[in-house]
Design a protein around this motif. Structure first.
Motif, short mmCIF file in Angstrom:
data_model
loop_
_atom_site.label_atom_id
_atom_site.label_comp_id
_atom_site.label_asym_id
_atom_site.label_seq_id
_atom_site.Cartn_x
_atom_site.Cartn_y
_atom_site.Cartn_z
N THR A 1 -3.11 -3.14 -3.70
CA THR A 1 -3.54 -1.80 -2.70
C THR A 1 -5.04 -1.41 -3.01
N GLU A 2 -5.40 -1.68 -4.06
CA GLU A 2 -7.02 -1.31 -4.33
C GLU A 2 -7.94 -2.05 -3.60
N THR B 1 -3.48 2.76 4.35
CA THR B 1 -4.56 3.30 3.55
C THR B 1 -5.38 4.08 4.42
N TYR C 1 -7.12 -3.44 -0.52
CA TYR C 1 -6.91 -2.87 0.85
C TYR C 1 -7.67 -1.73 0.89
N ARG C 2 -7.82 -0.72 -0.01
CA ARG C 2 -8.75 0.54 0.07
C ARG C 2 -10.20 0.11 0.17
N PRO D 1 1.17 2.31 -4.65
CA PRO D 1 -0.15 2.67 -4.35
C PRO D 1 -1.30 2.41 -5.51
N SER E 1 0.98 -1.26 0.04
CA SER E 1 0.06 -0.15 -0.07
C SER E 1 0.84 1.25 0.05
N ASN F 1 -0.95 -3.01 6.16
CA ASN F 1 -1.60 -2.18 4.94
C ASN F 1 -2.90 -1.42 5.10
#
Length: 81
Positions: free
Chosen positions: A29-30, A72, A32-33, A24, A20, A68
């Motif tokens: 990472t997406e 975020t 985790y968002r 990014p 993350s 992570n």
């Protein structure tokens, strides 16, 4: 030479763990968002103070997930203790 390989492997593991922060725009990472957003919507009526990550066994990725998610939330300007 062996020490160099070990250090390189440790560096790769670190990069994978904090994806993350280091990448990014990656699909991981997406995700985790997405988890962050779901947590926020689940607690829309009440502000969260603590988030706990747990699993059934060792090595399941609890620390990686917590780190992570922390990244975020921090990127969004949120702070949880």
């Amino acid at each position: 030479m062996v020490l160099r390989k070990v250090n390189k492997k440790m560096a790769m593991d670190s990069r994978r763990k904090l994806v993350s922060a280091l990448d990014p725009k990656s699909p991981i990472t997406e995700q985790y968002r997405t988890i962050r957003t779901n947590i926020q919507f689940a607690s829309i009526d009440k502000e969260l103070n603590t988030i706990m990550v747990t699993s059934a066994g060792p090595g399941d990725g609890k620390s990686t997930t917590a780190a992570n998610l922390s990244v975020t939330f921090a990127q969004q300007g949120k702070r949880y203790c």
